[in-house]
Design a protein around this motif. Structure first.
Motif, PDB file in Angstrom:
ATOM      1  N   TYR A 156      -8.207  43.812  55.835  1.00 24.11           N
ATOM      2  CA  TYR A 156      -9.435  43.607  55.057  1.00 24.11           C
ATOM      3  C   TYR A 156     -10.636  43.141  55.882  1.00 24.11           C
ATOM      4  O   TYR A 156     -11.776  43.375  55.470  1.00 24.11           O
ATOM      5  CB  TYR A 156      -9.174  42.569  53.951  1.00 24.11           C
ATOM      6  CG  TYR A 156      -8.036  42.950  53.039  1.00 24.11           C
ATOM      7  CD1 TYR A 156      -8.216  43.908  52.034  1.00 24.11           C
ATOM      8  CD2 TYR A 156      -6.764  42.385  53.193  1.00 24.11           C
ATOM      9  CE1 TYR A 156      -7.165  44.266  51.203  1.00 24.11           C
ATOM     10  CE2 TYR A 156      -5.715  42.734  52.364  1.00 24.11           C
ATOM     11  CZ  TYR A 156      -5.913  43.679  51.373  1.00 24.11           C
ATOM     12  OH  TYR A 156      -4.886  44.053  50.562  1.00 24.11           O
ATOM     13  N   THR A 206     -15.248  40.100  47.137  1.00 26.91           N
ATOM     14  CA  THR A 206     -16.119  41.154  47.685  1.00 26.91           C
ATOM     15  C   THR A 206     -16.464  42.261  46.698  1.00 26.91           C
ATOM     16  O   THR A 206     -17.503  42.916  46.840  1.00 26.91           O
ATOM     17  CB  THR A 206     -15.469  41.780  48.933  1.00 26.91           C
ATOM     18  OG1 THR A 206     -14.220  42.391  48.563  1.00 26.91           O
ATOM     19  CG2 THR A 206     -15.247  40.734  50.006  1.00 26.91           C
ATOM     20  N   GLU A 207     -15.601  42.492  45.697  1.00 26.05           N
ATOM     21  CA  GLU A 207     -15.855  43.594  44.765  1.00 26.05           C
ATOM     22  C   GLU A 207     -16.335  43.120  43.395  1.00 26.05           C
ATOM     23  O   GLU A 207     -17.134  43.798  42.751  1.00 26.05           O
ATOM     24  CB  GLU A 207     -14.596  44.455  44.608  1.00 26.05           C
ATOM     25  CG  GLU A 207     -14.165  45.128  45.910  1.00 26.05           C
ATOM     26  CD  GLU A 207     -12.885  45.942  45.755  1.00 26.05           C
ATOM     27  OE1 GLU A 207     -12.601  46.367  44.612  1.00 26.05           O
ATOM     28  OE2 GLU A 207     -12.179  46.145  46.769  1.00 26.05           O
ATOM     29  N   LYS A 235      -4.687  40.565  36.071  1.00 29.90           N
ATOM     30  CA  LYS A 235      -3.548  40.672  36.986  1.00 29.90           C
ATOM     31  C   LYS A 235      -2.298  40.000  36.388  1.00 29.90           C
ATOM     32  O   LYS A 235      -1.440  39.498  37.100  1.00 29.90           O
ATOM     33  CB  LYS A 235      -3.871  40.016  38.330  1.00 29.90           C
ATOM     34  CG  LYS A 235      -5.152  40.514  39.009  1.00 29.90           C
ATOM     35  CD  LYS A 235      -5.063  41.969  39.431  1.00 29.90           C
ATOM     36  CE  LYS A 235      -6.319  42.392  40.202  1.00 29.90           C
ATOM     37  NZ  LYS A 235      -6.315  43.825  40.540  1.00 29.90           N
ATOM     38  N   ALA A 261      -4.787  39.967  48.894  1.00 34.11           N
ATOM     39  CA  ALA A 261      -5.463  41.179  48.394  1.00 34.11           C
ATOM     40  C   ALA A 261      -6.369  40.847  47.212  1.00 34.11           C
ATOM     41  O   ALA A 261      -7.519  41.319  47.131  1.00 34.11           O
ATOM     42  CB  ALA A 261      -4.423  42.218  47.986  1.00 34.11           C
ATOM     43  N   TRP A 262      -5.866  40.044  46.261  1.00 32.95           N
ATOM     44  CA  TRP A 262      -6.654  39.735  45.077  1.00 32.95           C
ATOM     45  C   TRP A 262      -7.823  38.814  45.404  1.00 32.95           C
ATOM     46  O   TRP A 262      -8.886  38.918  44.805  1.00 32.95           O
ATOM     47  CB  TRP A 262      -5.751  39.131  44.007  1.00 32.95           C
ATOM     48  CG  TRP A 262      -4.777  40.140  43.454  1.00 32.95           C
ATOM     49  CD1 TRP A 262      -4.918  41.498  43.459  1.00 32.95           C
ATOM     50  CD2 TRP A 262      -3.525  39.869  42.835  1.00 32.95           C
ATOM     51  NE1 TRP A 262      -3.830  42.103  42.884  1.00 32.95           N
ATOM     52  CE2 TRP A 262      -2.946  41.122  42.477  1.00 32.95           C
ATOM     53  CE3 TRP A 262      -2.806  38.712  42.534  1.00 32.95           C
ATOM     54  CZ2 TRP A 262      -1.725  41.224  41.842  1.00 32.95           C
ATOM     55  CZ3 TRP A 262      -1.578  38.812  41.893  1.00 32.95           C
ATOM     56  CH2 TRP A 262      -1.042  40.060  41.561  1.00 32.95           C
ATOM     57  N   TRP A 298      -9.508  38.762  48.166  1.00 32.12           N
ATOM     58  CA  TRP A 298     -10.523  39.608  48.809  1.00 32.12           C
ATOM     59  C   TRP A 298     -11.221  40.508  47.780  1.00 32.12           C
ATOM     60  O   TRP A 298     -12.442  40.650  47.789  1.00 32.12           O
ATOM     61  CB  TRP A 298      -9.865  40.454  49.896  1.00 32.12           C
ATOM     62  CG  TRP A 298     -10.857  41.174  50.760  1.00 32.12           C
ATOM     63  CD1 TRP A 298     -11.169  42.499  50.747  1.00 32.12           C
ATOM     64  CD2 TRP A 298     -11.690  40.587  51.769  1.00 32.12           C
ATOM     65  NE1 TRP A 298     -12.125  42.787  51.670  1.00 32.12           N
ATOM     66  CE2 TRP A 298     -12.470  41.622  52.323  1.00 32.12           C
ATOM     67  CE3 TRP A 298     -11.841  39.293  52.256  1.00 32.12           C
ATOM     68  CZ2 TRP A 298     -13.404  41.411  53.332  1.00 32.12           C
ATOM     69  CZ3 TRP A 298     -12.767  39.067  53.272  1.00 32.12           C
ATOM     70  CH2 TRP A 298     -13.530  40.120  53.801  1.00 32.12           C
ATOM     71  N   GLU A 299     -10.433  41.067  46.873  1.00 31.79           N
ATOM     72  CA  GLU A 299     -11.010  41.935  45.837  1.00 31.79           C
ATOM     73  C   GLU A 299     -11.986  41.158  44.961  1.00 31.79           C
ATOM     74  O   GLU A 299     -13.092  41.639  44.667  1.00 31.79           O
ATOM     75  CB  GLU A 299      -9.877  42.513  44.967  1.00 31.79           C
ATOM     76  CG  GLU A 299     -10.385  43.427  43.857  1.00 31.79           C
ATOM     77  CD  GLU A 299      -9.258  43.885  42.929  1.00 31.79           C
ATOM     78  OE1 GLU A 299      -9.580  44.443  41.863  1.00 31.79           O
ATOM     79  OE2 GLU A 299      -8.069  43.648  43.258  1.00 31.79           O
TER      80      GLU A 299
END
Length: 870
Positions: free
Chosen positions: A151, A114-115, A17, A107-108, A110-111
């Protein structure tokens, strides 16, 4: 997933990022007087948040070593008793300085969770700031709330109060609302009984915060008010150890591979089993945590000591030692043996722990040995404290004295007292402890106003390498009031020739000359969060005026001589003692220099002479200064420059070379080694295990030293009637003195023999005991010999002798061993109690003991009172 992989994945994610990965800063802070240690991930970046510096990239990511053991953030007493607090911990973070804000940060986060880490969304909760109705009158952070709704379901977005969801770096400075991410790792059965949201921020060991996203958008002023920052920042911190707990599917940080290898080693060394006894488990958790904190602190250059940051490190280690002593029955050093496993596990991520392994082991072992001796001495003192006590409650003041004077911890005192059926007054102890804290606070109390900005966007420039005086303009100032220094002003200029304290070198002094000719003296110069701050008693009369800043030339020159000498000294030590020698600290003043270095034995007199000769040869060699003010760090290291552990370096560094000596250094130096004139070592000694210290002088101080020695030599010759060979004359006097001492000793022995017969006639009987008291004009050895001779000739003998030796009182007590057993008499106890009459104390064995004091007039009273024991 192994902890090393978790750490790498975090950093790689934010690198993707457009974040630069930066190395962890040393835990021990050098240019921030508000903190002893880095206690959060943002601490090394304060200058960027404050607007005093510009990062190379507005997006950064790192894993930062943090220590929370003092001040506002103090987790020390919780460590060991729960499964998720630590002294040292890693804080994973991503940072934005005026770049992205809440949308991207959320956003980052959470990404990633969870991802990338595949954490189940259904075990996560988030919190947002609910607002406040106090003086700040802050509104709820609806912006963060609305972003989170994209989210996670709204029933998992919780509103948090100011204590939990408004982050501040201190009483002043940047701050803002924050959004925490919590994880619920309880079993499915437990979750059906109690809703997870009710356990958030309630100190539940399996419902814990793992990540805090701080939205820096305000500045807290000295008067308590808030102002909006011109640039908004992101500051996030995720607990690495807690993240490992979640990803490794365990319910305790100590069950992760961050700690399990250390715990297995403790089990092996102490022959215990983790997980079977809560007291043993607590002790093992304490030790496994604390060894990390102490080891990394030493690697970063902070040795245990009796003051400041060093005292904090000593306190952590001693806490670990006493838990091993009390609950694991370890009465010999063993914590140092854990450094090998720590180095093997964390050395790749933090190479300093690997390269400094031997030093860390030596320092910890010596500290353990020393404190175990303290514990042994404390047990003896505790025994004496209990002896003769009629009450079962010991004075809290005595327990405090045991802690304050002898270093014996109060919790261990409490444990031992309870085992023996005693207690102590905790109220009185707490009072004494609070009085001590209040004295410390009063002595160090200070208050600073907000900065008053005179000129916006003025970049401060240091020009002191090239000139010692220049025209300057004031850009900002603030008033600071302290108990120690009274009222002072801190001044910042657009440029300055004054060197700010750093790298061991003291800050410059000097003066400001105002346009009207008035002078303001600069008392000191320091750096704080990238600002060069000048300390003065007064403000300029015209704040907008251009003034002349002048450095004290003589002090700067003498300091430069000493600083350059430390570089030559470092080179000399490595040349003569070996390349294992590394600098471990220095203090460079105008009058002297102090240099600490790693070495595992005393430096011999011959080696010190060789080092001295080595430095003076370089001075005689007239080596010129070769300075490179901006060279890439990697290039400097390739060229052989010495970098110091515990120092924070940028991508571009300054190198200083004199001949073959080349070091990274920001300090000031002479133009040529010849300017130093001469180098003289004044002393060498140990600082800690494996660390030695040399104190030395140069230039004018050496001239003064030689002049003083010449005068002392002349005085000695005069006292020796100007003998041609003073050394031979002194040796003759020493031999004569030794002969006279032997004669005096023999005369005293003869005197004791002569009076022995008279003393036999003075022996009386009290309750079947042969009793003798007498004040005699004899020394301690003669009294002891006389007492034992009389004891060998007279059965059931009890003696108390008193003596006045050059104004110092002495009591000598001898008791026949048979009497000791039959009548429970104790010479040590007796002389301690009678010692109060001579304003002193003492002790010894039950059959023989002595006491010394400063009041000979009390001897008669002691000789009279001793009869009461019979």
């Amino acid at each position: 997933m192994k902890s090393s992989e978790i750490r790498s994945k975090f950093l790689e994610f934010f690198e993707s990022k457009s974040h630069d990965i930066v190395q962890s800063a040393p835990m021990v802070l050098k240019n921030d007087p508000t903190l002893m240690f880095v206690n959060s991930g943002m601490a090394p970046f304060k200058e960027y948040f404050l607007g005093n510096g510009t990062p190379k990239n507005t997006r950064l990511t790192d894993t930062q070593k943090c220590l929370r053991v003092s001040g506002k953030h103090n987790d020390l007493e919780e460590v060991g008793y729960d499964t998720y607090h630590h002294t040292l911990f890693e804080m994973l973070g991503n940072w934005s300085f005026g770049d992205y804000f809440k949308t991207e940060a959320i956003a980052w986060a959470w990404e990633l969770l969870t991802e990338v880490f595949n954490i189940d969304k259904d075990i996560l909760y988030v919190t947002v700031f609910e607002g406040s109705d106090d003086a700040d009158n802050l509104k709820m952070d609806t912006e963060a709330y609305d972003i989170w709704k994209q989210y996670i379901s709204e029933d998992r977005i919780l509103k948090g109060n100011k204590k939990d969801n408004f982050w501040e770096m201190g009483d002043q400075g940047p701050c803002g609302p924050c959004s925490e991410i919590h994880v619920d790792i309880r079993s499915a059965e437990e979750k059906t009984k109690v809703d997870g949201k009710s356990l958030v921020n309630m100190d539940h060991p399996q419902v814990v915060e793992i990540w805090n996203l701080v939205f820096m958008q305000y500045n807290r002023k000295a008067n308590g008010s808030l102002e909006v920052l011109p640039n908004k920042h992101i500051d996030t911190g995720m607990g690495f150890e807690r993240l490992c707990m979640v990803l490794q599917n365990v319910t305790s940080n100590y069950d992760t591979d961050v700690f399990t290898p250390i715990i297995r080693e403790i089990e092996t060394i102490t022959n215990t089993d983790y997980g079977k006894d809560e007291k043993i488990d607590i002790a093992i958790r304490v030790i496994s945590d604390h060894v990390r904190a102490v080891a990394f602190s030493i690697a970063d250059g902070q040795l245990p000591s009796n003051t400041g940051a060093g005292y904090v490190i000593r306190r952590i280690l001693r806490r670990a030692v006493r838990y091993g002593f009390t609950f694991l029955d370890k009465k010999e050093p063993f914590i140092y043996r854990l450094v090998s496993i720590l180095s093997a596990r964390m050395g790749d991520a933090f190479p300093e722990i690997k390269s400094q392994k031997q030093l860390i082991e030596n320092v910890i072992k010596e500290e353990e040995t020393s404190f175990l001796r303290t514990l042994d001495q404390g047990l003896v003192l505790l025994d004496r404290m209990i002896e003769g006590e009629s009450s079962k409650e010991i004075s809290g003041a005595k327990v405090f004295e045991l802690k304050d004077t002898y270093g014996f911890p109060e919790d261990l005192t409490d444990l031992i007292l309870r085992e023996r059926g005693f207690t102590y007054s905790k109220k009185e102890f707490a009072k004494k402890l609070q009085e001590q804290k209040d004295r410390g606070k009063e002595a160090s109390a200070s208050q600073s106003d907000d900065w008053v900005v005179i000129k916006e966007d003025a970049e401060e420039e240091f020009v002191g390498y090239d000139t010692l005086e220049t025209q300057v303009s004031l850009t900002r100032y603030r008033k600071v009031t302290s108990k120690k220094d009274g009222e002072q002003y801190q001044l910042v200029f657009n440029m300055t020739p004054f060197y700010a304290e750093g790298g061991g070198q003291v800050g410059d002094k000097g003066y400001l000359e105002q346009p009207n000719g008035d002078v303001i003296y600069i008392l000191d110069t320091k750096k704080e969060n990238n600002l060069i701050i000048h300390f003065a008693k007064n403000l300029p009369k015209n704040l907008d005026a251009t003034m002349k800043a002048v450095v004290d030339v003589k002090q700067r020159y003498r300091t430069e001589c000493n600083h350059t000498a430390t570089h030559l000294l470092h080179q000399g030590l490595r040349e003569i003692l070996g390349t294992h020698v590394e600098q471990k600290g220095s203090s460079v003043h105008s009058k002297y220099l102090r240099f600490d270095f790693s070495h595992f034995s005393k430096v011999t007199d011959e080696q010190l002479r060789d080092v001295e000769d080595f430095v003076n040869a370089r001075i005689a060699g007239r080596l010129p200064l070769q300075e490179n003010r901006s060279v890439p760090m990697e290039q400097a290291i390739e060229e052989g420059a010495m970098a110091l552990f515990g120092e924070k370096y940028g991508d571009a560094v300054r190198t200083i070379r004199f001949g073959q000596s080349i070091e990274l250094c920001g300090g000031t130096h002479v133009a040529n080694t010849a300017d130093i004139w001469h180098f003289k070592i004044k002393g060498e000694g140990a600082v800690a295990a494996g660390v030695r210290r040399i104190e030395a002088i140069t230039n004018d101080a050496v001239k003064d030293y030689f002049a003083e020695n010449d005068k002392a030599y002349a005085d000695i010759k005069s006292l020796l009637n100007n003998a041609k060979e003073p050394t031979a004359a002194i040796e003759k006097i020493q031999l004569e003195n030794a002969d006279l001492k032997k004669q005096v000793e023999q005369l005293l022995k003869d005197k004791a023999k002569n009076i022995k017969g008279d003393l036999k006639a003075e022996v009386s009987q009290i309750n079947g005991v042969n009793f003798l008291t007498k004040e005699l004009d004899l020394d301690a050895n003669s009294l002891k010999d006389l007492a034992f001779e009389l004891g060998g000739e007279i059965d059931n003998l009890f003696i108390l002798f008193g003596s006045n030796n050059d104004g110092k009182a002495l009591l000598t007590c001898y008791i026949d061993k048979k009497l000791v057993a039959e009548k429970s008499l104790n010479a040590g106890t007796i002389v301690r109690e009678l010692g109060k009459h001579i304003q002193g104390g003492g002790g010894g064995q039950p059959f023989f003991a002595t006491a010394g004091g400063k009041n000979p007039d009390g001897i008669a009273k002691a000789l009279e009172e001793v009869k009461a024991y019979l």
